[in-house]
Design a protein around this motif. Structure first.
Motif, short mmCIF file in Angstrom:
data_model
loop_
_atom_site.label_atom_id
_atom_site.label_comp_id
_atom_site.label_asym_id
_atom_site.label_seq_id
_atom_site.Cartn_x
_atom_site.Cartn_y
_atom_site.Cartn_z
N ALA A 72 0.79 -1.30 -0.11
CA ALA A 72 0.03 -0.02 0.09
C ALA A 72 0.97 1.25 0.10
O ALA A 72 0.63 2.21 -0.78
N ARG B 226 2.20 1.92 -3.69
CA ARG B 226 1.29 2.31 -4.76
C ARG B 226 0.50 3.82 -4.22
O ARG B 226 0.37 4.77 -5.04
N ILE B 227 0.46 4.04 -2.86
CA ILE B 227 0.10 5.54 -2.60
C ILE B 227 0.96 6.50 -2.91
O ILE B 227 0.85 7.41 -3.16
N GLU C 267 -9.40 7.34 -13.29
CA GLU C 267 -9.14 5.68 -13.66
C GLU C 267 -7.71 5.66 -13.97
O GLU C 267 -7.25 4.56 -13.63
N ASP D 137 -5.42 2.77 -12.26
CA ASP D 137 -4.42 1.80 -13.17
C ASP D 137 -3.04 1.79 -12.53
O ASP D 137 -2.40 0.72 -12.71
N LYS E 183 -1.70 2.59 -9.89
CA LYS E 183 -1.91 1.90 -8.52
C LYS E 183 -1.86 0.45 -8.45
O LYS E 183 -1.12 -0.24 -7.76
N THR E 184 -2.69 0.03 -9.22
CA THR E 184 -3.09 -1.73 -9.41
C THR E 184 -1.55 -2.16 -10.01
O THR E 184 -1.14 -3.05 -9.46
N SER F 299 1.21 -2.06 -7.57
CA SER F 299 0.84 -3.13 -6.38
C SER F 299 1.10 -4.48 -7.05
O SER F 299 1.69 -5.22 -6.03
N GLU F 300 0.89 -4.76 -8.26
CA GLU F 300 1.22 -6.09 -8.71
C GLU F 300 2.67 -6.36 -8.75
O GLU F 300 3.21 -7.35 -8.39
N MET G 252 -2.53 -13.38 -12.62
CA MET G 252 -3.02 -12.25 -13.26
C MET G 252 -2.41 -10.93 -13.28
O MET G 252 -2.78 -9.79 -13.76
N GLY G 253 -1.33 -11.03 -12.31
CA GLY G 253 -0.41 -9.86 -12.03
C GLY G 253 0.07 -9.19 -13.19
O GLY G 253 -0.11 -7.97 -13.59
N PHE H 165 -2.57 -7.51 -15.69
CA PHE H 165 -3.04 -6.30 -15.00
C PHE H 165 -2.13 -5.27 -15.35
O PHE H 165 -2.33 -4.18 -15.76
N ILE I 254 -2.47 -4.44 -19.13
CA ILE I 254 -3.76 -3.92 -19.47
C ILE I 254 -3.64 -2.35 -18.95
O ILE I 254 -4.16 -1.55 -19.82
N PHE I 255 -3.16 -2.18 -17.88
CA PHE I 255 -3.43 -0.77 -17.31
C PHE I 255 -2.25 0.12 -17.41
O PHE I 255 -2.50 1.17 -17.42
#
Lengths: 142, 111
Positions: free
Chosen positions: A18, A21-22, A36, A40, A42-43, A46-47, A108-109, A112, A115-116
């Motif tokens: 956390a 990403r923050i 959005e 994206d 942040k995700t 995080s991954e 899925m890491g 994502f 994609i993001f």
């Protein structure tokens, strides 16, 4: 070209997922991203950090380096660990592939991250750690 | 911090998820949900995202893992309170093939 750069290093602990990403989200807020775009990035961060903790260091001790650079409206994020590295990068990037099903990793890491973000580069050799480079353009939406 | 809360009703476990569902928070949620499933107190799980603003692939792992468990005992997995960003993650990962969206209002009226 307008640039701005920050880097930090932290322990490979799940509490810091956390934090990482923050921190990136706070740094890129100067580009005034949409919610959005922010979600994206942040995700994706995080991954990448979670991968270093679980796979790179096998949930053991280690350090993770994170760098974020802004070039005009492009965001570049680099996440680097000195862990065990990736045996087969192509396989690791396949959807649903995981080497740790017992930890309920969804596989899925990387999907994502791909994609993001607008660009994803994975540099790794077994025993030599891993570097993830990601890029995203802010403001591409009309 | 994990603020997830759990409640049981009619053999359904309602998991009101914490604000950020990442790998760190997933560990405890998986453990608690499985305890209740293993004690046979429920056979289905509904994940409530009303308080959740962030989820990554670790959250997908939590849902898929519980799906495998309840499928064996004839239960279902539901999701509710899904906001825009969580919905994108669920859609991209194909979760709507495995779980159903639940309207909590209908559930409370016994429909």
């Amino acid at each position: 070209m307008e640039t701005n750069q920050m880097s930090l290093e932290f322990d490979a602990k799940s509490e810091n997922e956390a934090f990482a990403r923050i921190t990136v989200a706070a740094f890129i807020s100067q580009l005034d991203p949409t919610l959005e775009e922010l979600a994206d990035i942040k995700t994706a961060v995080s991954e990448a950090v979670t991968n270093s903790i679980i796979h790179g260091y096998d949930n053991g001790p280690g350090r993770i380096k994170m760098e974020c650079k802004l070039e005009d409206r492009d965001v570049f994020v680099t996440i680097e660990d000195k862990g065990k590295g990736i045996e087969d990068i192509e396989k690791a990037r396949e959807p649903l592939f995981t080497t740790k099903p017992e930890l309920e990793r969804s596989g899925m890491g990387f999907v994502f991250m791909e994609i993001f973000m607008d660009g994803l580069e994975v540099l790794s050799n077994p025993g030599e750690g891993c570097i993830i480079r990601m890029r995203k353009h802010i403001g591409s939406m009309a | 911090m994990d603020n997830t809360t759990y409640s049981l009703r009619d053999r359904v476990l309602f998991v009101k998820l914490t604000k950020e569902l990442d790998h760190h928070n997933a560990i405890g949620i998986r453990y608690t949900a499985d305890e209740l499933l293993n004690q046979k107190q429920c056979d289905s799980v509904v994940f409530d995202f009303a308080n959740t603003v962030f989820m990554d692939s670790s959250g997908i792992g939590v849902i898929m893992g519980r799906y495998r468990k309840v499928r064996e005992i004839g239960g279902f997995i539901g999701v509710t309170g899904v906001g825009e960003s969580i919905n994108r993650i669920l859609e991209i990962s194909g979760m709507y093939k495995l779980v159903k969206k639940i309207d909590m209002g209908e559930m409370e009226n016994g429909n």
